[in-house]
Design a protein around this motif. Structure first.
Motif, PDB file in Angstrom:
ATOM      1  N   HIS A  42       0.828  -1.214   0.000  1.00 29.71           N
ATOM      2  CA  HIS A  42       0.000   0.000   0.000  1.00 29.71           C
ATOM      3  C   HIS A  42       0.859   1.260   0.000  1.00 29.71           C
ATOM      4  O   HIS A  42       0.551   2.240  -0.668  1.00 29.71           O
ATOM      5  N   GLU A  45       2.044   1.850  -3.437  1.00 28.91           N
ATOM      6  CA  GLU A  45       0.968   2.371  -4.292  1.00 28.91           C
ATOM      7  C   GLU A  45       0.690   3.848  -3.999  1.00 28.91           C
ATOM      8  O   GLU A  45       0.515   4.644  -4.907  1.00 28.91           O
ATOM      9  N   LEU A  46       0.676   4.185  -2.725  1.00 30.52           N
ATOM     10  CA  LEU A  46       0.430   5.593  -2.353  1.00 30.52           C
ATOM     11  C   LEU A  46       1.521   6.511  -2.926  1.00 30.52           C
ATOM     12  O   LEU A  46       1.262   7.662  -3.268  1.00 30.52           O
ATOM     13  N   SER A  47       2.733   5.968  -3.055  1.00 29.55           N
ATOM     14  CA  SER A  47       3.864   6.800  -3.505  1.00 29.55           C
ATOM     15  C   SER A  47       3.719   7.237  -4.955  1.00 29.55           C
ATOM     16  O   SER A  47       4.465   8.095  -5.421  1.00 29.55           O
ATOM     17  N   GLY A  69      -4.298  11.112  -3.627  1.00 23.76           N
ATOM     18  CA  GLY A  69      -3.820  10.274  -2.527  1.00 23.76           C
ATOM     19  C   GLY A  69      -4.922  10.019  -1.505  1.00 23.76           C
ATOM     20  O   GLY A  69      -5.074   8.903  -0.994  1.00 23.76           O
ATOM     21  N   TYR A  72      -7.350   7.464  -2.750  1.00 20.72           N
ATOM     22  CA  TYR A  72      -6.765   6.122  -2.617  1.00 20.72           C
ATOM     23  C   TYR A  72      -6.892   5.614  -1.176  1.00 20.72           C
ATOM     24  O   TYR A  72      -7.289   4.469  -0.913  1.00 20.72           O
ATOM     25  N   VAL A  73      -6.595   6.496  -0.235  1.00 18.26           N
ATOM     26  CA  VAL A  73      -6.630   6.133   1.181  1.00 18.26           C
ATOM     27  C   VAL A  73      -8.059   5.804   1.625  1.00 18.26           C
ATOM     28  O   VAL A  73      -8.295   4.842   2.379  1.00 18.26           O
ATOM     29  N   THR A 112      -1.196  12.212   5.256  1.00 17.61           N
ATOM     30  CA  THR A 112      -0.659  11.752   3.961  1.00 17.61           C
ATOM     31  C   THR A 112      -0.145  12.893   3.091  1.00 17.61           C
ATOM     32  O   THR A 112       0.365  12.645   2.007  1.00 17.61           O
ATOM     33  N   ASN A 120       8.583   9.233   1.000  1.00 24.14           N
ATOM     34  CA  ASN A 120       7.425   8.339   0.988  1.00 24.14           C
ATOM     35  C   ASN A 120       7.078   7.726   2.337  1.00 24.14           C
ATOM     36  O   ASN A 120       6.348   6.738   2.390  1.00 24.14           O
ATOM     37  N   GLN A 124       2.941   8.954   6.040  1.00 21.97           N
ATOM     38  CA  GLN A 124       2.350   7.875   5.259  1.00 21.97           C
ATOM     39  C   GLN A 124       2.448   6.529   5.975  1.00 21.97           C
ATOM     40  O   GLN A 124       1.502   5.719   5.940  1.00 21.97           O
ATOM     41  N   LEU A 128      -1.047   4.552   6.807  1.00 20.26           N
ATOM     42  CA  LEU A 128      -1.392   3.245   6.231  1.00 20.26           C
ATOM     43  C   LEU A 128      -1.272   2.131   7.267  1.00 20.26           C
ATOM     44  O   LEU A 128      -1.998   1.130   7.198  1.00 20.26           O
TER      45      LEU A 128
END
Lengths: 439, 439
Positions: A42, A45-47, A69, A72-73, A112, A120, A124, A128
């Motif tokens: 995750h 992916e967030l990056s 972002g 996505y979260v 985030t 990253n 974050q 996550l």
């Protein structure tokens, strides 16, 4: 099964750490663990949102990358069976009911958004990991006593707007501040789904949150250098900053003999050395920094007439900051007397120290120990959302190592294994805190 | 009457100062004096050209004010019976024949251009005093052995262009430099009546000038503070300048413990103190200055990673400059080793020292003594046109007190009485030098 059944069903002994708990539930070690591989996936992916060519991110609050972002979260939170919402300040909340609806929620999370050329991990990892903890609880069917509230605070890097909205610290003129996104904070709140007209409703009362927990990267190099897995954060240090002006007399460097000079830079140089000497002469983890220094007129052939510099002191104990400052001003005035210059001090910033809750510190240390991880106590030199929430509730913070102590940089890095360790300590601390009567 | 007749006609005894003169003419004290009141009146009139509301002047080279001031000065020279001309570099020359046409000229003068926010004395005192000396000689019908050449050098403040043209130091690319007037030096030379195509013809050979004398304000505060009338200038100090870069590691001021810092500013501060300590630990009049210092990244909450500063050393003895520099670099590297930083040094400027001629120093001191004035020897920390001419000829310089040591400022001031004293010392030194065989 609910939390109590779960606690009773698991095997293993627990180290006695009791001491002064109001009510201590004797129980057995839980074997539940987060899915570290999923969590690190995750994070990768967030990056992608706001990725920069150097491997870092630019995901400043209210930017398109920040919005993407956040979407996505929210998706991850829904997958973790959290009931999501965005409050009027723009914070993302994900709720999971507890078995006792009368209890205040246990809150945990982070942020985030990033600094303009960020990495990253800052914020974050904690965000996550909080969602991963919720997903792990859902997968194991664990129901806590307290309601749980995963929170992703908005605009931490630009002034902790989201967490300070909850603590009621935001003042109206902040809404007009232009952020790195180009939008004002007021505009930004609308962009991310908040509602400025109802901003005040976000504020919570002291006692309305049972406890707040935050996992974060250390951002310093202490854990890595000392080869320690987990930092038990003693609190977020207080900060005071002063502008110091040293006035001498500017003069021709060729025609002014050494004995006749009133050199502001020479006096300032002695002051910078004195700051270091005073700060390091006292036992403890306090730090003192002269980070900015400007010389006027600033020409190679002119004896400096004025120096303007910044002095910053940080410690968990505000009184210690004040006593060190007193010694520093005394040293400055003495240097001034001896060099024909004058020192003036003007405080321009203060951030109160936010100690963590001693009960939660012990739970973090105990959880680490149960997980076979080494841990040591340390202050947080950097600011965090936990600071705001500490005004309302007991807070606990967990640090994991930052490689090379580098942060706010594309080179920011924490190892996947450390991230999984941190999330597991967060999970276990949360479960232990749930048993405590924190309310 | 000619110079010898004049010398023999005057009454009074002379103190024996003989020592090592090649040929010493025993003679009697001349009673001739300049007209101090007229000289100070001319200075007031010159101050109209480029006058600023704060009482100072802006008469940068090649400006309209500079042109107007030059016209005024040429008028004064003609009134003093000097044969005026402008050379191809734009210097104003005023010649008075000597009794021996085979001798090289005795040159004396200064400059009338100013810095942008300048005062009414720097250069102007020496220029108008030179003309006053010529007028006094004319009024008394004194004919010297040597031809006399009053010179008003152009663009002293912007790079000593006029005097460096005579010493052959100007390089072609300087013509393209844009000056504070908005014109390039090349354009400026045309504007003031020079001729760029014949610029090289201005250059003179070593030995072609019998001696050069310049009266100037001290620009420092030594004479006034020590209550001395006349400075016997030992020479114009040499200057070396270096850029010093101190490299540490920039880091978060909150998360980096004191013991782990590699603080470039702390190291630089210790270096600034060390420069002062080294420079003042050696006997003599040398000076050392750190005038510019820049900190990166320069934020209150960041441990400085790099400092860039300038080091300037001045002394009459270039070897002394070098030996002090060696001690300073040693101190810098030692500070670097102890603080985990590195020091690098890069020389970016050198100006050779220009000692005055010992015979002329003695004549200046003798003239002052004969006039009942106190005098003391001192270096010139500032640069002057005499520096250029020292490459071709023996030079002598005379300083008068600057009130408060202030210069390059509207507040620049020398008292009328001191100005008259300086002009009389110039006159008498010139007459004494005329008797010496300097050729």
């Amino acid at each position: 099964m609910n939390r109590r059944e779960f606690a009773q069903s698991t095997a293993g002994a627990i180290a006695a750490v009791a001491l002064a708990w109001p009510r201590w539930h004797h129980r057995q070690r839980p074997v539940v663990r987060v899915n570290g591989s999923r969590l690190n996936g995750h994070l990768r992916e967030l990056s992608r949102f706001g990725a920069t060519p150097d491997g870092g991110i630019n995901r400043v609050a209210y930017s398109a990358a920040d919005l993407a972002g956040r979407e996505y979260v929210i998706g991850l939170m829904e997958a973790a069976q959290l009931a999501t919402s965005v409050d009027a300040a723009g914070n993302i909340l994900g709720r999971r009911p507890g078995s006792d609806a009368g209890l205040a929620p246990l809150m945990f999370g982070s942020h985030t958004d990033s600094v303009p050329a960020g990495g990253n991990y800052d914020g974050q990892v904690g965000s996550l990991a909080a969602i991963e903890v919720a997903q792990t609880l859902a997968e194991h069917g664990i129901v806590t006593r307290h309601p749980l509230e995963v929170v992703i605070f908005q605009n931490e890097e630009g002034g902790k707007t989201g967490s300070r909205a909850i603590s009621g610290e935001v003042v109206e003129r902040e809404f007009n501040l232009v952020t790195r996104s180009g939008h004002t904070i007021g505009e930004g709140i609308g962009i991310i789904g908040g509602d400025l007209s109802r901003f005040d409703t976000v504020r919570r009362e002291p006692g309305s949150i049972a406890a707040y927990l935050e996992l974060h990267i250390e951002q310093g190099g202490v854990l890595e250098r000392e080869n320690v897995d987990i930092g038990v954060v003693e609190g977020i240090v207080g900060i005071k900053r002063w502008t110091v002006v040293v006035d001498g007399i500017a003069n021709h460097a060729g025609t002014t003999p050494m004995a006749d000079r009133r050199d502001a830079l020479l006096a300032a140089a002695r002051f910078v050395d004195a700051v270091n000497e005073v700060v390091t002469s006292v036992p403890g983890k306090q730090v003192g920094t002269v980070g900015r220094l400007e010389v006027e007129p600033g020409a190679p052939n002119v004896v400096p007439g004025r120096v303007t510099l910044t002095l910053e002191l940080r410690d968990l104990d505000m009184e210690k900051i004040d006593s060190i400052y007193e010694k520093i001003t005394t040293a400055g005035h003495r240097i001034g007397e001896r060099s024909g210059t004058t020192f003036s001090f003007d405080q321009f910033y203060v951030s109160r120290a936010a100690p963590t809750d001693e009960r939660l510190r012990r739970l973090v240390a105990q959880s680490a120990a149960e997980l076979g991880l080494s841990a040591s106590r340390m202050p947080s030199g950097a600011g965090h959302d936990a600071q705001s929430i500490a005004l309302l509730a007991p807070v606990g913070m967990i640090f994991i190592p930052s490689v090379g102590g580098i942060s706010h940089s594309p080179k920011e890095l924490s190892h996947p294994n450390d991230i999984a360790n941190g999330a597991n300590v967060l999970l276990h601390t949360l479960l232990e805190a749930d048993i405590l009567v924190l309310d």
